[in-house]
Design an enzyme around this catalytic site. Structure first.
Site, short mmCIF file in Angstrom:
data_model
loop_
_atom_site.label_atom_id
_atom_site.label_comp_id
_atom_site.label_asym_id
_atom_site.label_seq_id
_atom_site.Cartn_x
_atom_site.Cartn_y
_atom_site.Cartn_z
N HIS A 1 30.74 45.36 46.47
CA HIS A 1 31.18 46.44 45.59
C HIS A 1 29.96 46.92 44.81
O HIS A 1 29.04 46.14 44.56
CB HIS A 1 32.23 45.82 44.64
CG HIS A 1 32.94 46.80 43.75
ND1 HIS A 1 32.37 47.33 42.62
CD2 HIS A 1 34.20 47.31 43.81
CE1 HIS A 1 33.25 48.12 42.02
NE2 HIS A 1 34.36 48.14 42.72
N CYS B 1 34.20 52.09 46.17
CA CYS B 1 32.97 51.59 45.51
C CYS B 1 32.16 50.70 46.44
O CYS B 1 31.53 49.72 46.00
CB CYS B 1 33.28 50.85 44.21
SG CYS B 1 34.02 51.89 42.98
N GLN C 1 38.36 39.91 43.94
CA GLN C 1 39.49 40.07 44.88
C GLN C 1 39.94 38.73 45.46
O GLN C 1 40.64 38.70 46.48
CB GLN C 1 39.10 41.01 46.04
CG GLN C 1 38.73 42.41 45.63
CD GLN C 1 39.91 43.21 45.09
OE1 GLN C 1 41.08 42.84 45.27
NE2 GLN C 1 39.62 44.30 44.40
N ASP D 1 31.21 37.00 43.13
CA ASP D 1 32.10 38.07 42.67
C ASP D 1 33.50 37.72 43.18
O ASP D 1 33.81 37.93 44.35
CB ASP D 1 31.61 39.41 43.22
CG ASP D 1 32.59 40.55 42.92
OD1 ASP D 1 33.69 40.28 42.40
OD2 ASP D 1 32.25 41.70 43.23
N LYS E 1 43.02 42.48 37.35
CA LYS E 1 43.37 42.26 38.76
C LYS E 1 44.14 40.95 38.93
O LYS E 1 44.55 40.60 40.03
CB LYS E 1 42.11 42.24 39.62
CG LYS E 1 41.39 43.60 39.65
CD LYS E 1 40.20 43.55 40.58
CE LYS E 1 39.21 44.66 40.38
NZ LYS E 1 39.63 45.97 40.91
N1 PLP Z 1 33.97 43.51 42.64
C1 PLP Z 1 34.98 43.74 43.48
C2 PLP Z 1 35.01 43.05 44.81
C3 PLP Z 1 36.00 44.61 43.12
O1 PLP Z 1 37.00 44.85 43.97
C4 PLP Z 1 35.93 45.25 41.86
C5 PLP Z 1 36.97 46.24 41.47
O2 PLP Z 1 37.61 46.83 42.27
C6 PLP Z 1 34.87 44.96 41.01
C7 PLP Z 1 33.90 44.08 41.44
C8 PLP Z 1 34.76 45.57 39.65
O3 PLP Z 1 35.81 45.17 38.83
P1 PLP Z 1 36.03 45.82 37.39
O4 PLP Z 1 36.05 47.30 37.63
O5 PLP Z 1 37.33 45.27 36.94
O6 PLP Z 1 34.87 45.41 36.56
#
Ligand code: PLP
Length: 411
Positions: free
Chosen positions: A128, A369, A208, A205, A231
């Site tokens: 992401h 993203c 998900q 990270d 999430k």
């Molecule tokens: N990393 C992953 C794999 C994500 O799916 C997301 C959000 O969709 C993020 C990071 C960023 O999360 P946040 O926008 O809640 O900071």
């Protein structure tokens, strides 16, 4: 795929989520955008309301009753998070704004301590943007090199490249646990072990992953693990950075301000102990308490049961959607979690997303993203249905019907 559990009462579970009763465009809401954010259980909503109605106060510095009660709830929330993914100590649990904030904290502090000119940072092609941009910024600032583990055609990481990519120069490896654009569950244990063999620190990270199955940070042996409360059925604006205590102790502070200090004179400041060293300013108290309420709720169902049910749902959705003519499905990894990205030949993803909305079905369209993933497949975007344990097979059947009706018009 794992075997489904018998006693998963999805009908009853759905009653815990008030938003699932609403209609959208005259149809019952079918919410398949859980990868973007999850809906909220009543138990969490009640806790947030109770906090503001009955407990609202600032934490840590107050001698009065409300402040002490709020402090106890806030610190109990930290313990709930600790237990949820088996960290060793509450000193390892930092409340942040979300995954993005946690990764930025990780990049800033690890970068300052460990990364110098000519060093290397390793991420992957399926990250992401939140797990790309902070490392690009760090690499640029320190004169370091950012490298990527490539993707295979099977939407998996090319682990055969690890020996070549992880060397004595590698200082940090940061990798997504479950890909938000492909659904791939990565073999992070393999990467962590290899990274540690050269002394590199590993950031995961988990944005998900944490909502789909039980995560154990001690067993994984990662150095840091990041996720977002929203999430995980919790409130917006709260997130977690887990870091091993001896590592966090060595790292510099991130933001300066109240709470993160031990003593301030006009000449200099000494810093507070963990976890407060990384919580400058008034924290998101209600966010932390709400997140703990969501975790309590998830524990009452059981992450094992959630994992089994969601695997069953994903398998069903893949089988049904694969039967629609012309589908291109991008989730091809051997192990996938709750995310179904697809396109149809000759149909623009955005148009299809708009059509589905007319049926009350919420999906996400676009690059999610993850522009490097889209570049890898030479596409602009996909349609992504992402599932939660409150979704049902009947909803997936409705998605199939809506897709067939929409495609008849769009093709
Ligand atoms: N990393 C992953 C794999 C994500 O799916 C997301 C959000 O969709 C993020 C990071 C960023 O999360 P946040 O926008 O809640 O900071």
């Amino acid at each position: 795929m794992t075997t489904p559990t018998k006693e998963f009462d999805v009908k009853k579970i759905r009653e815990d989520f008030p938003i699932l009763n609403r209609q959208v465009n005259g149809k019952n809401l079918i919410y398949f955008d859980n990868g973007a954010t999850t809906q909220k259980p009543q138990a969490m909503l009640d806790k947030v309301s109770e906090y503001y109605s009955n407990l609202n106060s600032n934490v840590h510095r107050g001698v009065h009753t409300l402040s002490q009660l709020a402090t106890t709830e806030y610190e109990n929330a930290r313990e709930t998070v600790r237990k949820f993914f088996n960290a060793k100590s509450t000193n390892e649990i930092i409340f942040t704004k979300g995954t993005t904030d946690s990764i930025n904290l990780a990049a800033y502090t690890l970068g300052k301590k460990f990364v110098n000119e000519g060093d290397e940072i390793l991420i992957t092609e399926m990250e992401h943007h939140s797990n790309i941009v902070p490392w690009q910024m760090l690499a640029e600032e320190r004169g370091a090199k950012l490298k990527y583990i490539p993707l295979t055609d099977a939407a998996e990481l090319d682990y055969s490249k690890l020996d070549e990519l992880i060397t004595e120069k590698t200082k940090i490896v940061s990798i997504v646990h479950v890909s938000n654009s492909l659904g791939t569950l990565n073999d992070i244990e393999k990467v962590i072990e290899k990274a540690h063999s050269v002394g590199a620190k590993v950031v995961i990270d988990g944005a998900q992953a944490i909502q789909h199955f039980a995560v154990d940070v001690q067993r994984l042996d990662c150095d840091m693990y990041c996720f977002s409360g929203h999430k995980l059925y919790g409130p917006l604006g709260i997130g977690i950075l887990y870091g091993k205590e001896d590592l966090l102790d060595q790292l510099p502070p991130y933001q300066g301000g109240g709470e993160m200090i031990s003593e301030v004179t006009m000449e200099k400041t000494t810093y507070n102990t963990l976890p407060y060293k990384y919580e400058a300013g008034t924290p998101n108290i209600v966010g932390a308490i709400g997140l703990a309420a969501s975790i309590d709720y998830l524990n009452s169902i059981g992450m094992e049961a959630i994992n089994h049910y969601e695997d069953e749902l994903l398998g069903y959705s893949e089988q049904k959607l694969d039967a629609i003519e012309g589908i291109i499905r991008y989730s091809k990894a051997k192990v996938r979690k709750s995310i179904l990205p697809f396109n149809f030949e000759g149909v623009y993803h955005y148009d299809l997303g708009l059509f589905l909305d007319k049926f009350g079905i919420a999906v996400r369209t676009g690059h999610h993203c993850c522009q490097p993933v889209m570049q890898r497949y030479d596409i602009q975007g996909t349609i992504r249905a992402s599932f939660s344990f409150y979704n049902t097979k009947e909803e997936i059947d409705e998605l199939v019907t809506a897709l067939e009706k929409s495609l008849a018009v769009l093709r």
